[in-house]
Scaffold this motif. Structure first.
Motif, PDB file in Angstrom:
ATOM      1  N   TYR A  91       0.828  -1.216   0.000  1.00 19.75           N
ATOM      2  CA  TYR A  91       0.000   0.000   0.000  1.00 19.75           C
ATOM      3  C   TYR A  91       0.857   1.259   0.000  1.00 19.75           C
ATOM      4  N   ARG A  92       1.926   1.258   0.744  1.00 22.26           N
ATOM      5  CA  ARG A  92       2.820   2.430   0.779  1.00 22.26           C
ATOM      6  C   ARG A  92       3.448   2.662  -0.601  1.00 22.26           C
ATOM      7  N   GLN A  93       3.845   1.595  -1.272  1.00 17.75           N
ATOM      8  CA  GLN A  93       4.413   1.730  -2.614  1.00 17.75           C
ATOM      9  C   GLN A  93       3.374   2.270  -3.588  1.00 17.75           C
ATOM     10  N   GLN A  94       2.151   1.797  -3.454  1.00 12.08           N
ATOM     11  CA  GLN A  94       1.079   2.283  -4.324  1.00 12.08           C
ATOM     12  C   GLN A  94       0.853   3.778  -4.113  1.00 12.08           C
ATOM     13  N   GLN A  95       0.853   4.209  -2.865  1.00 11.14           N
ATOM     14  CA  GLN A  95       0.687   5.627  -2.558  1.00 11.14           C
ATOM     15  C   GLN A  95       1.844   6.447  -3.122  1.00 11.14           C
ATOM     16  N   ALA A  96       3.065   5.946  -2.954  1.00  6.15           N
ATOM     17  CA  ALA A  96       4.244   6.658  -3.437  1.00  6.15           C
ATOM     18  C   ALA A  96       4.222   6.810  -4.958  1.00  6.15           C
ATOM     19  N   GLN A  97       3.610   5.867  -5.641  1.00  2.74           N
ATOM     20  CA  GLN A  97       3.523   5.920  -7.102  1.00  2.74           C
ATOM     21  C   GLN A  97       2.334   6.753  -7.574  1.00  2.74           C
ATOM     22  N   GLY A  98       1.589   7.311  -6.628  1.00  3.06           N
ATOM     23  CA  GLY A  98       0.480   8.191  -6.970  1.00  3.06           C
ATOM     24  C   GLY A  98      -0.860   7.502  -7.136  1.00  3.06           C
ATOM     25  N   PHE A  99      -0.918   6.223  -6.810  1.00  6.69           N
ATOM     26  CA  PHE A  99      -2.189   5.518  -6.892  1.00  6.69           C
ATOM     27  C   PHE A  99      -3.015   5.817  -5.658  1.00  6.69           C
ATOM     28  N   LYS A 100      -4.314   5.861  -5.846  1.00  6.74           N
ATOM     29  CA  LYS A 100      -5.210   6.074  -4.719  1.00  6.74           C
ATOM     30  C   LYS A 100      -5.323   4.768  -3.942  1.00  6.74           C
ATOM     31  N   VAL A 101      -5.101   4.868  -2.649  1.00  9.62           N
ATOM     32  CA  VAL A 101      -5.152   3.685  -1.786  1.00  9.62           C
ATOM     33  C   VAL A 101      -6.317   3.838  -0.829  1.00  9.62           C
ATOM     34  N   SER A 102      -7.068   2.775  -0.689  1.00  8.61           N
ATOM     35  CA  SER A 102      -8.230   2.786   0.182  1.00  8.61           C
ATOM     36  C   SER A 102      -7.830   3.025   1.635  1.00  8.61           C
ATOM     37  N   ALA A 103      -8.424   4.037   2.230  1.00  7.25           N
ATOM     38  CA  ALA A 103      -8.170   4.312   3.648  1.00  7.25           C
ATOM     39  C   ALA A 103      -8.661   3.149   4.497  1.00  7.25           C
ATOM     40  N   GLN A 104      -9.715   2.487   4.045  1.00  9.61           N
ATOM     41  CA  GLN A 104     -10.241   1.329   4.778  1.00  9.61           C
ATOM     42  C   GLN A 104      -9.227   0.197   4.810  1.00  9.61           C
ATOM     43  N   ALA A 105      -8.547  -0.014   3.704  1.00  9.93           N
ATOM     44  CA  ALA A 105      -7.558  -1.091   3.646  1.00  9.93           C
ATOM     45  C   ALA A 105      -6.398  -0.792   4.590  1.00  9.93           C
ATOM     46  N   LEU A 106      -5.920   0.436   4.572  1.00  8.85           N
ATOM     47  CA  LEU A 106      -4.835   0.805   5.482  1.00  8.85           C
ATOM     48  C   LEU A 106      -5.279   0.685   6.933  1.00  8.85           C
ATOM     49  N   ALA A 107      -6.522   1.062   7.200  1.00 11.42           N
ATOM     50  CA  ALA A 107      -7.052   0.937   8.558  1.00 11.42           C
ATOM     51  C   ALA A 107      -7.141  -0.527   8.971  1.00 11.42           C
ATOM     52  N   ALA A 108      -7.499  -1.396   8.037  1.00  9.72           N
ATOM     53  CA  ALA A 108      -7.584  -2.831   8.334  1.00  9.72           C
ATOM     54  C   ALA A 108      -6.218  -3.374   8.712  1.00  9.72           C
ATOM     55  N   ILE A 109      -5.206  -2.985   7.984  1.00 11.08           N
ATOM     56  CA  ILE A 109      -3.846  -3.446   8.271  1.00 11.08           C
ATOM     57  C   ILE A 109      -3.375  -2.892   9.612  1.00 11.08           C
ATOM     58  N   SER A 110      -3.634  -1.608   9.830  1.00 14.11           N
ATOM     59  CA  SER A 110      -3.225  -0.992  11.101  1.00 14.11           C
ATOM     60  C   SER A 110      -3.910  -1.634  12.291  1.00 14.11           C
ATOM     61  N   SER A 111      -5.228  -1.863  12.154  1.00 21.33           N
ATOM     62  CA  SER A 111      -5.946  -2.456  13.287  1.00 21.33           C
ATOM     63  C   SER A 111      -5.488  -3.888  13.520  1.00 21.33           C
ATOM     64  N   ALA A 112      -5.184  -4.615  12.445  1.00 25.60           N
ATOM     65  CA  ALA A 112      -4.700  -5.984  12.601  1.00 25.60           C
ATOM     66  C   ALA A 112      -3.307  -5.987  13.216  1.00 25.60           C
ATOM     67  N   ASN A 113      -2.473  -5.023  12.841  1.00 24.06           N
ATOM     68  CA  ASN A 113      -1.126  -4.936  13.422  1.00 24.06           C
ATOM     69  C   ASN A 113      -1.175  -4.579  14.907  1.00 24.06           C
ATOM     70  N   ASN A 114      -2.179  -3.813  15.285  1.00 30.31           N
ATOM     71  CA  ASN A 114      -2.272  -3.371  16.683  1.00 30.31           C
ATOM     72  C   ASN A 114      -3.084  -4.301  17.562  1.00 30.31           C
ATOM     73  N   ALA A 115      -3.721  -5.280  16.962  1.00 29.77           N
ATOM     74  CA  ALA A 115      -4.520  -6.235  17.745  1.00 29.77           C
ATOM     75  C   ALA A 115      -3.593  -7.177  18.502  1.00 29.77           C
ATOM     76  N   PRO A 116      -3.992  -7.581  19.712  1.00 27.63           N
ATOM     77  CA  PRO A 116      -3.169  -8.534  20.447  1.00 27.63           C
ATOM     78  C   PRO A 116      -3.105  -9.867  19.717  1.00 27.63           C
ATOM     79  N   GLN A 117      -1.910 -10.450  19.669  1.00 30.24           N
ATOM     80  CA  GLN A 117      -1.722 -11.736  19.010  1.00 30.24           C
ATOM     81  C   GLN A 117      -2.257 -12.857  19.864  1.00 30.24           C
ATOM     82  N   GLN A 118      -2.835 -13.871  19.229  1.00 28.38           N
ATOM     83  CA  GLN A 118      -3.419 -14.996  19.954  1.00 28.38           C
ATOM     84  C   GLN A 118      -2.350 -15.995  20.317  1.00 28.38           C
TER      85      GLN A 118
END
Length: 113
Positions: A86-113
């Motif tokens: 997603y970061r590479q897509q943004q750097a290349q000027g592509f529109k990246v879904s804020a929802q997708a980035l939020a999904a990754i962020s929330s998954a990264n911040n969720a406690p691991q099982q």
């Protein structure tokens, strides 16, 4: 359906040149048919995506946000490559879904099982 993804995974292991076909045809079709509704097939889908990283990133980004979060929670090693993608897509000027980035962020911040 139980053996379907197993066959796909074994085929990829024996013949890696099938990866593009699996990404462009099989996994795309499974998303359109809501693969997450069949738990065994969904697990196989996630394993297939993990096995075919980074090529599977273009498929994973098509999942609905809640399914992307679920895939990342089941397979946390998907998160860093997805975030980089997603970061590479943004750097290349592509529109990246804020929802997708939020999904990754929330998954990264969720406690691991």
């Amino acid at each position: 359906p139980t053996l379907y993804m197993r066959t796909v995974l074994l085929s990829l292991k024996l013949s890696p040149n099938l990866t593009d076909f699996v990404m462009d045809v099989i996994l795309q079709r499974l998303i359109s048919k809501q693969v997450w509704l069949l738990p065994t097939l969904w697990e196989g889908f996630i394993k297939c995506c993990r096995q075919t990283l980074p090529r599977s990133l273009r498929v994973l980004v098509q999942l609905p946000r809640n399914r992307l979060e679920d895939a990342i929670s089941r397979c946390p090693e998907l998160a860093p490559p997805l975030e980089n993608y997603y970061r590479q897509q943004q750097a290349q000027g592509f529109k990246v879904s804020a929802q997708a980035l939020a999904a990754i962020s929330s998954a990264n911040n969720a406690p691991q099982q």
